[in-house]
Scaffold this motif. Structure first.
Motif, PDB file in Angstrom:
ATOM      1  N   MET A   1      33.259 -36.535 -16.284  1.00 54.43           N
ATOM      2  CA  MET A   1      34.289 -35.526 -16.119  1.00 54.43           C
ATOM      3  C   MET A   1      33.639 -34.140 -16.123  1.00 54.43           C
ATOM      4  N   THR A   2      34.065 -33.288 -15.234  1.00 59.44           N
ATOM      5  CA  THR A   2      33.517 -31.941 -15.123  1.00 59.44           C
ATOM      6  C   THR A   2      34.098 -31.049 -16.213  1.00 59.44           C
ATOM      7  N   ALA A   3      33.280 -30.100 -16.660  1.00 58.40           N
ATOM      8  CA  ALA A   3      33.751 -29.144 -17.671  1.00 58.40           C
ATOM      9  C   ALA A   3      34.841 -28.267 -17.075  1.00 58.40           C
ATOM     10  N   PRO A   4      35.818 -27.865 -17.895  1.00 57.62           N
ATOM     11  CA  PRO A   4      36.864 -26.962 -17.408  1.00 57.62           C
ATOM     12  C   PRO A   4      36.275 -25.620 -16.975  1.00 57.62           C
ATOM     13  N   THR A   5      36.939 -24.989 -16.029  1.00 54.41           N
ATOM     14  CA  THR A   5      36.505 -23.692 -15.523  1.00 54.41           C
ATOM     15  C   THR A   5      37.373 -22.589 -16.101  1.00 54.41           C
ATOM     16  N   VAL A   6      36.718 -21.474 -16.444  1.00 44.43           N
ATOM     17  CA  VAL A   6      37.415 -20.266 -16.877  1.00 44.43           C
ATOM     18  C   VAL A   6      37.007 -19.137 -15.929  1.00 44.43           C
ATOM     19  N   LEU A   7      37.984 -18.359 -15.497  1.00 47.82           N
ATOM     20  CA  LEU A   7      37.745 -17.182 -14.655  1.00 47.82           C
ATOM     21  C   LEU A   7      37.940 -15.957 -15.533  1.00 47.82           C
ATOM     22  N   ILE A   8      36.935 -15.088 -15.582  1.00 50.33           N
ATOM     23  CA  ILE A   8      36.989 -13.875 -16.396  1.00 50.33           C
ATOM     24  C   ILE A   8      36.976 -12.673 -15.472  1.00 50.33           C
ATOM     25  N   SER A   9      37.980 -11.801 -15.616  1.00 50.23           N
ATOM     26  CA  SER A   9      38.039 -10.587 -14.814  1.00 50.23           C
ATOM     27  C   SER A   9      38.263  -9.387 -15.730  1.00 50.23           C
ATOM     28  N   ASP A  10      37.274  -8.524 -15.770  1.00 56.81           N
ATOM     29  CA  ASP A  10      37.329  -7.297 -16.571  1.00 56.81           C
ATOM     30  C   ASP A  10      36.435  -6.284 -15.878  1.00 56.81           C
ATOM     31  N   ILE A  55      43.983  -6.053 -18.373  1.00 57.01           N
ATOM     32  CA  ILE A  55      45.138  -5.337 -17.827  1.00 57.01           C
ATOM     33  C   ILE A  55      44.708  -4.117 -17.024  1.00 57.01           C
ATOM     34  N   ASN A  56      43.788  -3.333 -17.572  1.00 60.73           N
ATOM     35  CA  ASN A  56      43.398  -2.067 -16.943  1.00 60.73           C
ATOM     36  C   ASN A  56      42.149  -2.238 -16.098  1.00 60.73           C
ATOM     37  N   GLN A  57      42.372  -2.541 -14.823  1.00 64.96           N
ATOM     38  CA  GLN A  57      41.289  -2.689 -13.865  1.00 64.96           C
ATOM     39  C   GLN A  57      41.657  -1.897 -12.618  1.00 64.96           C
ATOM     40  N   HIS A  58      40.779  -1.975 -11.623  1.00 71.20           N
ATOM     41  CA  HIS A  58      41.060  -1.300 -10.355  1.00 71.20           C
ATOM     42  C   HIS A  58      42.438  -1.717  -9.845  1.00 71.20           C
ATOM     43  N   GLN A  59      42.678  -3.030  -9.814  1.00 68.13           N
ATOM     44  CA  GLN A  59      44.017  -3.536  -9.497  1.00 68.13           C
ATOM     45  C   GLN A  59      44.668  -3.879 -10.834  1.00 68.13           C
ATOM     46  N   ASP A  60      45.867  -3.394 -11.071  1.00 70.36           N
ATOM     47  CA  ASP A  60      46.557  -3.585 -12.340  1.00 70.36           C
ATOM     48  C   ASP A  60      46.655  -5.075 -12.681  1.00 70.36           C
ATOM     49  N   GLY A  61      46.243  -5.418 -13.894  1.00 75.14           N
ATOM     50  CA  GLY A  61      46.268  -6.809 -14.331  1.00 75.14           C
ATOM     51  C   GLY A  61      47.647  -7.423 -14.318  1.00 75.14           C
ATOM     52  N   LEU A  82      43.993  -9.419 -21.457  1.00 74.90           N
ATOM     53  CA  LEU A  82      43.181  -8.617 -22.371  1.00 74.90           C
ATOM     54  C   LEU A  82      43.601  -7.164 -22.268  1.00 74.90           C
ATOM     55  N   SER A  83      43.618  -6.482 -23.398  1.00 69.06           N
ATOM     56  CA  SER A  83      43.944  -5.061 -23.392  1.00 69.06           C
ATOM     57  C   SER A  83      43.133  -4.354 -24.464  1.00 69.06           C
ATOM     58  N   GLY A  84      42.786  -3.131 -24.193  1.00 68.80           N
ATOM     59  CA  GLY A  84      42.093  -2.315 -25.182  1.00 68.80           C
ATOM     60  C   GLY A  84      43.049  -1.662 -26.158  1.00 68.80           C
ATOM     61  N   VAL A  85      44.350  -1.796 -25.909  1.00 72.90           N
ATOM     62  CA  VAL A  85      45.361  -1.131 -26.728  1.00 72.90           C
ATOM     63  C   VAL A  85      46.451  -2.127 -27.114  1.00 72.90           C
ATOM     64  N   GLU A  86      46.834  -2.117 -28.365  1.00 77.66           N
ATOM     65  CA  GLU A  86      47.975  -2.927 -28.804  1.00 77.66           C
ATOM     66  C   GLU A  86      49.235  -2.171 -28.438  1.00 77.66           C
ATOM     67  N   ASP A  87      49.998  -2.736 -27.523  1.00 75.12           N
ATOM     68  CA  ASP A  87      51.211  -2.094 -27.038  1.00 75.12           C
ATOM     69  C   ASP A  87      52.276  -3.176 -26.899  1.00 75.12           C
ATOM     70  N   GLN A  88      53.289  -3.127 -27.741  1.00 75.75           N
ATOM     71  CA  GLN A  88      54.309  -4.170 -27.749  1.00 75.75           C
ATOM     72  C   GLN A  88      55.061  -4.268 -26.419  1.00 75.75           C
ATOM     73  N   PHE A  89      55.318  -3.136 -25.781  1.00 73.06           N
ATOM     74  CA  PHE A  89      56.026  -3.174 -24.502  1.00 73.06           C
ATOM     75  C   PHE A  89      55.188  -3.890 -23.448  1.00 73.06           C
ATOM     76  N   THR A  90      53.904  -3.541 -23.350  1.00 72.56           N
ATOM     77  CA  THR A  90      53.016  -4.187 -22.374  1.00 72.56           C
ATOM     78  C   THR A  90      52.885  -5.669 -22.685  1.00 72.56           C
ATOM     79  N   ARG A  91      52.743  -6.007 -23.948  1.00 76.46           N
ATOM     80  CA  ARG A  91      52.671  -7.413 -24.366  1.00 76.46           C
ATOM     81  C   ARG A  91      53.918  -8.155 -23.868  1.00 76.46           C
ATOM     82  N   HIS A  92      55.077  -7.565 -24.113  1.00 71.34           N
ATOM     83  CA  HIS A  92      56.346  -8.172 -23.703  1.00 71.34           C
ATOM     84  C   HIS A  92      56.389  -8.367 -22.182  1.00 71.34           C
TER      85      HIS A  92
END
Length: 132
Positions: A1-10, A55-61, A82-92
């Protein structure tokens, strides 16, 4: 079985390399993007079990999240925002758009272990009715 893949964008290369290193140590195959321009293409091509999306990239996360969840090829991938800021509204908003989790940077030391468990569960075939 192949290992699962993760895509990381930051957009921070140091974050991507640190997360990629941890992903590989956790037994995951890692695909990454530091521009956010290729996230959809990479997700369609590699069909990752989990996508870690800043969340904060060239194209909005959040826009990318919405596109990933609407696309029939990528909608079943688990998406961790992922976010550099804890923001309840953005989380929601992220959860409303279909995010599976939300992590504030710097990531908790157990973050990648949680991702590895999530990825393994996402690719595990469902139990057969006879086994129950």
């Amino acid at each position: 079985m192949t290992a699962p893949t993760v895509l990381i964008s930051d957009d921070e290369p140091l974050v991507v390399s640190a997360l990629a290193r941890e992903a590989k140590r956790s037994g995951l195959v890692c695909v990454s993007d530091t521009t956010s321009e290729h996230v959809l293409e990479l997700a369609r091509k590699h069909r990752p079990a989990v996508i870690i999306l800043d969340i904060n990239q060239h194209q909005d996360g959040r826009d990318l999240l919405a596109q990933l969840k609407k696309d029939p090829v990528t909608r079943d991938s688990k998406v961790i925002m992922l976010s550099g800021v804890e923001d309840q509204f953005t989380r929601h908003v992220c959860f409303e758009l279909g995010a599976d989790d939300y992590e504030v940077k710097p990531c908790d030391p157990t973050f990648m272990a949680r991702i590895a468990r999530m990825a393994a569960a996402a690719v595990r075939p469902p139990a057969s009715p006879e086994a129950a």
